[in-house]
Design an enzyme around this catalytic site. Structure first.
Site, PDB file in Angstrom:
ATOM      1  N   ASN A 200      33.410  11.515  51.282  1.00 45.20           N
ATOM      2  CA  ASN A 200      34.745  11.617  50.709  1.00 45.20           C
ATOM      3  C   ASN A 200      35.735  10.763  51.492  1.00 45.20           C
ATOM      4  OD1 ASN A 200      36.961  13.139  49.163  1.00 45.20           O
ATOM      5  ND2 ASN A 200      37.547  13.544  51.292  1.00 45.20           N
ATOM      6  N   GLU A 201      36.502   9.949  50.781  1.00 45.93           N
ATOM      7  CA  GLU A 201      37.610   9.180  51.388  1.00 45.93           C
ATOM      8  C   GLU A 201      37.241   8.624  52.758  1.00 45.93           C
ATOM      9  OE1 GLU A 201      41.259  11.456  51.326  1.00 45.93           O
ATOM     10  OE2 GLU A 201      41.373  11.359  49.144  1.00 45.93           O
ATOM     11  N   GLU A 321      39.524  12.905  42.285  1.00 42.27           N
ATOM     12  CA  GLU A 321      40.672  13.729  42.710  1.00 42.27           C
ATOM     13  C   GLU A 321      41.907  13.112  42.083  1.00 42.27           C
ATOM     14  OE1 GLU A 321      41.276  14.547  46.894  1.00 42.27           O
ATOM     15  OE2 GLU A 321      39.105  14.711  47.231  1.00 42.27           O
ATOM     16  N   GLN A 372      43.268  20.795  42.681  1.00 44.22           N
ATOM     17  CA  GLN A 372      42.034  21.539  42.707  1.00 44.22           C
ATOM     18  C   GLN A 372      42.174  22.692  41.718  1.00 44.22           C
ATOM     19  OE1 GLN A 372      40.934  22.384  46.811  1.00 44.22           O
ATOM     20  NE2 GLN A 372      41.196  20.261  47.429  1.00 44.22           N
TER      21      GLN A 372
END
Ligand code: AHR
Length: 519
Positions: A200-201, A321, A372
């Site tokens: 992630n990222e 996201e 989320q």
């Protein structure tokens, strides 16, 4: 993507819009034209663009979807009211366990008897992780919700073997140490999880185990090989960059990562959070233009990286996201009650335009996950006693439940305003979906004060029967929902079409879904 012709556009600057309103009102209602030709197909709408995301962060999992021994929870500890509200969003895919959390998550901590699992310092968000919600709990939750699980592996502090063995534990039917462990922990059959994220990222210095693009590309490639050799059917998502912190060369990152991983990945992930910190409604409402632009750039990078691979496996974009997030944000996001954004009407309209953007790029955007699901920058907000639906819940619910099939290109001629960042912006923002003779139009009227009357013309079909409508709106753009207070919601209605024509007046600051059968 709407074809933009600027025939008789009236252009307002965002700052000057208010003074011009009086004269616009004197001239009568603002007018727009939409034309739809059902053969002008952009692509198949992948249901996975209506995904969501749960992270071990604040009260999203602990105190959100999962509260053991709570009066509102079932025997597994899943909050029943939250589950029911989430199910109504048609969550097609659920990403887990993070987010930033995933970059130091060791999946073995979260299996086996709950009371024997280790408590660990959680450094992404500054808490203690109990590990009481782990792989089995997540996959059971996903099964109960009929949603596709998407697991993001730890490519921060984790190893290639950790990633490989997680796939083996979850997906393998062989008799091995990993699968014996799974069986011992109560699950006989493999779950067969299709979607696996390669970290992630990883572009951000805030990430545990952050690497350069080159180092990440090399590391992720070896993880990808082992994971795919464990289960050749899995789909892999690379951690792309979308540059929301200064100093990151997001284009260079994506190009380098694609060069390393193009033979192994199915998606490249990008993220986008937007906000209205300077309280400029019209600039904020134009935010999805940034998503459009980044989608086009990443599509170009995919094309460039794979131009020498004529029969290549397709690589798609995963906006895994996205949301509005700016109030509950700063440098102090540590602890339990964090990222608890309360949304208003303008945020809901921005979310609708994001979803329109994904539909309008249906040929290349094949996955998207709102960040989320509960409490943490989320459409559902719960406390000990119950929950309320945030403003952003309503457009997501309508679009996710109704927009399916083919995405159609909409011709749009409508008044515009001038944005500092994006130039001329249409007051209307639209997407269209056609599925088995049912046409769904998603329209945001960005105008703060005026309705826009639109003539919607079908080029090659006719409307058949009444048109179902649903409008998300509220008293004003800053209206919020709360416990016992629902100012922003969806209101059903109907409209009459004649032959190939439908005239509809879109209310100021609204999202409207029009749903019609076509002859
Ligand atoms: O969704 C909240 C956080 O935002 C995620 O953990 C991270 O990936 C992003 O920066």
């Amino acid at each position: 993507m709407s074809e933009s012709t600027k025939l008789t556009r009236r252009t307002f600057t965002a700052a000057a819009a208010a003074p011009l309103l009086a004269s616009a009102q004197q001239q009568g209602a603002l007018r727009a034209r939409l034309k739809i030709d059902t053969e002008r197909v952009i692509g198949d709408i992948d249901p996975l663009i209506f995904g969501n995301f749960i992270e071990h962060l604040g009260r999203c999992i602990d105190g959100g979807i999962f509260e053991e021994n709570h009066a509102l929870s079932d025997a597994n500890g899943f909050r029943k009211d939250v589950f029911e509200a989430a199910s109504k969003l048609n969550v097609t895919q659920l990403r887990w366990p993070g987010g930033n959390f995933s970059s130091n998550y060791h999946w073995r901590d979260g299996i086996g008897p709950r009371d024997q699992r280790p408590r660990r310092l959680e450094m992404a968000w500054g808490t203690v992780e109990t590990n009481r919600f782990g792989t089995h709990e997540f996959l059971q939750y996903a099964e109960q919700m009929y949603t596709e699980p998407y697991i993001c592996v730890n490519l921060g502090t984790g190893s290639w073997t950790d990633a490989q063995q997680w796939v083996e534990y979850v997906n393998s039917a062989e008799d091995t140490e990993m699968t014996r462990l799974r069986r011992k922990n109560g699950r006989q059959q493999p779950w067969k999880v299709n979607y696996w994220g390669l970290g992630n990222e990883m572009d951000g210095p805030w990430q545990m185990g952050h690497r350069s693009a080159d180092d990440y590309g090399k590391f992720a490639l070896e993880a990808a090989k082992l994971m795919r050799w464990t289960d050749p059917s899995i789909k892999l998502i690379a951690a792309g960059s979308s540059h929301f912190a200064s100093g990151i060369d997001w284009i260079g990152w994506n190009r380098t990562v694609l060069d390393h991983l193009k033979t192994h990945i199915d998606y490249i992930a990008v993220h986008r959070y937007v906000g209205n910190a300077d309280n400029n409604y019209y600039e904020f409402l134009a935010s999805s233009r940034d998503v459009d632009a980044r989608t086009k750039t990443v599509e170009g990078l995919i094309d460039a990286a794979t131009s020498d691979m004529p029969n290549r496996r397709p690589i798609y974009i995963a906006w895994d996201e996205y949301n509005v997030w700016y109030r509950a944000r700063g440098n102090k996001e540590r602890g339990r009650r964090i990222l608890e954004e309360i949304y208003n009407l303008e945020d809901a309209l921005v979310v609708a335009t994001f979803l329109n953007s994904f539909i309008n790029h249906a040929h290349i955007v094949k996955m998207a996950n709102m960040a989320q699901l509960v409490n943490v920058i989320a459409p559902i907000f719960s406390n000990d006693k119950g929950l309320f639906l945030q403003t952003i819940y309503y457009p997501l619910q309508l679009i996710a439940n109704n927009s399916r099939g083919k995405s159609l290109s909409v011709f749009l001629d409508c008044p515009t305003y001038e944005s500092k960042k994006y130039g001329a912006v249409d007051y209307l923002d639209c997407s269209a979906a056609l599925d088995n003779g049912t046409l769904v139009l998603n329209v945001v009227n960005r105008h703060r004060d005026q309705p826009i009357e639109a003539d919607i013309d079908l080029q090659d079909r006719r409307f058949s029967g009444p048109v179902e409508t649903a409008e998300v709106n509220g008293p004003d753009i800053k209206s919020e929902n709360g416990f016992g207070k629902t100012l922003v919601k969806s209101t059903p209605g109907s409209a009459r079409a004649e032959g190939e024509k439908l005239r509809y007046r879109f209310a100021p600051h609204s999202y409207t879904m029009l749903k019609a059968r076509l002859a």
